[in-house]
Motif scaffolding. Structure first.
Motif, PDB file in Angstrom:
ATOM      1  N   ASN A  54       0.946  -1.104   0.194  1.00 54.56           N
ATOM      2  CA  ASN A  54      -0.027  -0.105   0.132  1.00 54.56           C
ATOM      3  C   ASN A  54       0.874   1.095   0.015  1.00 54.56           C
ATOM      4  O   ASN A  54       0.515   2.110  -0.724  1.00 54.56           O
ATOM      5  CB  ASN A  54      -0.818  -0.063   1.097  1.00 54.56           C
ATOM      6  CG  ASN A  54      -1.982  -0.854   1.267  1.00 54.56           C
ATOM      7  OD1 ASN A  54      -2.362  -1.582   0.104  1.00 54.56           O
ATOM      8  ND2 ASN A  54      -2.546  -1.200   2.177  1.00 54.56           N
ATOM      9  N   TYR A  58       0.727   3.972  -3.329  1.00 51.10           N
ATOM     10  CA  TYR A  58       0.108   5.089  -2.979  1.00 51.10           C
ATOM     11  C   TYR A  58       0.919   6.409  -3.076  1.00 51.10           C
ATOM     12  O   TYR A  58       0.774   7.394  -2.873  1.00 51.10           O
ATOM     13  CB  TYR A  58      -0.576   5.284  -1.549  1.00 51.10           C
ATOM     14  CG  TYR A  58      -2.143   4.674  -1.715  1.00 51.10           C
ATOM     15  CD1 TYR A  58      -2.826   4.902  -2.508  1.00 51.10           C
ATOM     16  CD2 TYR A  58      -2.409   3.540  -0.662  1.00 51.10           C
ATOM     17  CE1 TYR A  58      -4.117   4.666  -2.644  1.00 51.10           C
ATOM     18  CE2 TYR A  58      -3.741   3.047  -0.854  1.00 51.10           C
ATOM     19  CZ  TYR A  58      -4.638   3.480  -1.703  1.00 51.10           C
ATOM     20  OH  TYR A  58      -5.888   3.031  -1.831  1.00 51.10           O
ATOM     21  N   ASN A  68      -6.206   9.482  -1.112  1.00 51.06           N
ATOM     22  CA  ASN A  68      -5.269   8.577  -0.987  1.00 51.06           C
ATOM     23  C   ASN A  68      -3.849   8.851  -0.349  1.00 51.06           C
ATOM     24  O   ASN A  68      -3.153   7.995   0.237  1.00 51.06           O
ATOM     25  CB  ASN A  68      -4.535   8.278  -2.379  1.00 51.06           C
ATOM     26  CG  ASN A  68      -5.552   7.437  -3.329  1.00 51.06           C
ATOM     27  OD1 ASN A  68      -6.674   6.975  -2.878  1.00 51.06           O
ATOM     28  ND2 ASN A  68      -5.505   7.572  -4.540  1.00 51.06           N
ATOM     29  N   LEU A  72      -2.388   6.399   2.375  1.00 51.04           N
ATOM     30  CA  LEU A  72      -0.867   6.424   2.574  1.00 51.04           C
ATOM     31  C   LEU A  72      -0.455   6.384   4.006  1.00 51.04           C
ATOM     32  O   LEU A  72       0.337   5.421   4.621  1.00 51.04           O
ATOM     33  CB  LEU A  72      -0.137   7.318   1.609  1.00 51.04           C
ATOM     34  CG  LEU A  72       1.418   7.383   1.821  1.00 51.04           C
ATOM     35  CD1 LEU A  72       2.015   6.147   1.795  1.00 51.04           C
ATOM     36  CD2 LEU A  72       1.761   8.714   1.150  1.00 51.04           C
ATOM     37  N   TYR A 314      -6.466   1.832  -8.113  1.00 49.11           N
ATOM     38  CA  TYR A 314      -5.344   0.931  -7.263  1.00 49.11           C
ATOM     39  C   TYR A 314      -5.237  -0.529  -8.019  1.00 49.11           C
ATOM     40  O   TYR A 314      -4.278  -0.743  -8.043  1.00 49.11           O
ATOM     41  CB  TYR A 314      -6.146   0.783  -5.915  1.00 49.11           C
ATOM     42  CG  TYR A 314      -5.317  -0.001  -4.698  1.00 49.11           C
ATOM     43  CD1 TYR A 314      -4.369   0.504  -3.996  1.00 49.11           C
ATOM     44  CD2 TYR A 314      -5.396  -1.513  -4.951  1.00 49.11           C
ATOM     45  CE1 TYR A 314      -3.686  -0.112  -3.166  1.00 49.11           C
ATOM     46  CE2 TYR A 314      -4.660  -2.096  -4.156  1.00 49.11           C
ATOM     47  CZ  TYR A 314      -3.634  -1.498  -3.201  1.00 49.11           C
ATOM     48  OH  TYR A 314      -2.810  -2.356  -2.151  1.00 49.11           O
TER      49      TYR A 314
END
Length: 470
Positions: A54, A58, A68, A72, A314
């Motif tokens: 992730n 991000y 986002n 993050l 994503y």
């Protein structure tokens, strides 16, 4: 950190010695073994890997927006929640099965405050992300000023600073003492409260924790999420839903993140209430606490599944980098299947061909061409379209005229190889066409190697050549 060893040299009794006796039962030991000892480490490894993914995704340019940015920072705090939770929950339970972990409270004393800091950050990053989503859905006119990447970073940094300051009092509240275990007849080390803990426990550890870490964020997220869902449903009914699919995906993703948070933290709210306002059985309280702790780690580990299911951007970026990782692993570890000379390291992965050489009785050989599929998948179309631009140098015809910085020998660029089909290629609008390309070394030392090109439409029916697509 103060490690306070209280009592005389001959004393092995301490205030926390009673935790060795009354809070265990066969059912609790069985539940603790399966939930904390076995399941928690597996979940933690999965959570660590997914949060690293992730963080990486991000930080890609395509996924950079205000929503986002909160996700993050949430991935970073969730990473810390998982790591500290593994040290606190697993080691504390595992030392009952592994004698070598009798010194484990040393790590717990240091780790516990950082666990509280990470948990506070995760809670309020989720709250900030929900507010950002609310602004985008309900107050669109103000959203363009509030919902920016810079503003999101400022808010997240403020949350981090306040979380560190608020939880800094966790450090001097506990110390380590030697305790005597009546069951094993061994001296062990336990975490015990200090006088500061006794002084501020009611205000800081009970009421402030209950309000700031459970009640306030829980009911705030519940209300704001209900408003967002209602507004989204109304917008779809009226046909006024945003046409931008990315915005819609961000909203749905945020709604699902909040729902997961509420589902996993409801038990923590219940446990907090039972512990402070009732007199529950110690076994029941420990069982509920273990389940609540497991759900907290679970919440921090599986957000990536929500992102992958509900967020198209994503998912696309994940697939792009997953293909790159697979390609890299294939080239690195499958060299036994593909010779090093035949590997292609082009950024656009040009189409390759396979040649089959058939031996003929007289000793000669012929080469047959097996053409692959020339279809491009969606992830490669954008890059391929970029490379087709006339300004891209690979498609420009190279001559001594348009390469002034190269000291070329005196060779006439207009010499005809004899393989021309009569078509002319414009230097302004280059065309792509399949051809046989041969690099021939001239026998005379005065002549330089030449490249001959012959179009495929000049081939006879039984003639085969080898090609490479650029």
């Amino acid at each position: 950190m103060i490690l306070d060893w209280e009592g005389s040299e001959n004393s092995t009794e301490c205030l926390c010695s009673d935790i060795q006796r009354d809070d265990y039962s066969p059912f609790f030991e069985w539940a603790n073994y399966w939930t904390i000892i076995l399941a928690l480490p597996v979940l933690s490894v999965f959570g660590v890997l997914t949060n690293i993914i992730n963080v990486f995704l991000y930080t890609r340019k395509r996924l950079q927006n205000s929503a986002n940015t909160y996700l993050l920072f949430l991935a970073c705090s969730d990473f810390m929640v998982i790591v500290t939770g593994l040290f606190i929950f697993w080691i504390d339970s595992a030392r009952s099965y592994i004698p070598e972990l009798t010194q484990a409270p040393y790590t717990t004393v240091y780790t516990l405050p950082f666990g509280y800091m990470a948990q506070t950050c995760s809670i309020y990053f989720t709250v900030a992300a929900a507010v950002d989503c609310f602004m985008n859905v309900c107050w669109k006119t103000q959203a363009k000023h509030y919902c920016t990447v810079r503003r999101a970073k400022e808010i997240c940094i403020s949350i981090v600073v306040l979380s560190i300051l608020y939880n800094s009092l966790r450090f001097p509240q506990f110390n380590l003492r030697k305790c005597f275990n009546d069951i094993t007849k061994e001296e062990v080390i336990e975490i015990c409260p200090t006088s500061l803990f006794v002084t501020i426990n009611s205000v800081y550890n009970i009421y402030m924790y209950m309000v700031l870490m459970t009640l306030l964020p829980f009911f705030f997220l519940l209300c704001i999420n209900a408003i967002i869902v209602k507004r989204q449903s109304k917008a779809k009914t009226d046909g006024s839903a945003p046409k931008n699919e990315g915005t819609s995906d961000d909203t749905i993703t945020m709604i699902m993140v909040v729902i997961l948070f509420l589902a996993c933290n409801t038990l923590a709210l219940v446990v907090n209430f039972i512990e402070n306002f009732t007199e529950p059985s110690p076994v029941l309280l420990n069982f509920l606490s273990d389940t609540s702790n497991f759900l907290v780690v679970f919440n921090s580990s599986v957000n990536c599944i929500i992102y992958f299911i509900f967020n198209q951007d994503y998912r696309d970026v994940f697939k792009i980098y997953w293909k790159k990782v697979k390609r890299m692993l294939y080239e690195e570890y499958c060299c036994c299947c593909v010779s090093s000379g035949s590997r292609s390291y082009s950024a656009y992965q040009p189409v390759s061909t396979r040649l089959v050489i058939d031996k003929v009785q007289n000793g000669s050989s012929s080469t047959k061409l097996i053409l692959p599929s020339l279809d491009l998948n969606k992830s490669d179309q954008a890059s391929f379209a970029e490379s087709e631009s006339p300004a891209f140098p690979i498609w420009q015809p190279l001559t001594t005229i348009n390469l002034p910085n190269v000291d070329w020998p005196n060779i006439d660029d207009e010499i005809d190889s004899g393989w021309d089909d009569g078509s002319q290629i414009s230097s302004r609008t280059p065309k792509r066409w399949l051809a046989e390309v041969n690099i021939v070394d001239m026998e005379s030392s005065e002549c330089h190697p030449r490249i001959y090109v012959r179009p495929l439409n000049q081939l006879s029916k039984n003639e085969t050549i080898s090609i490479t697509a650029l």
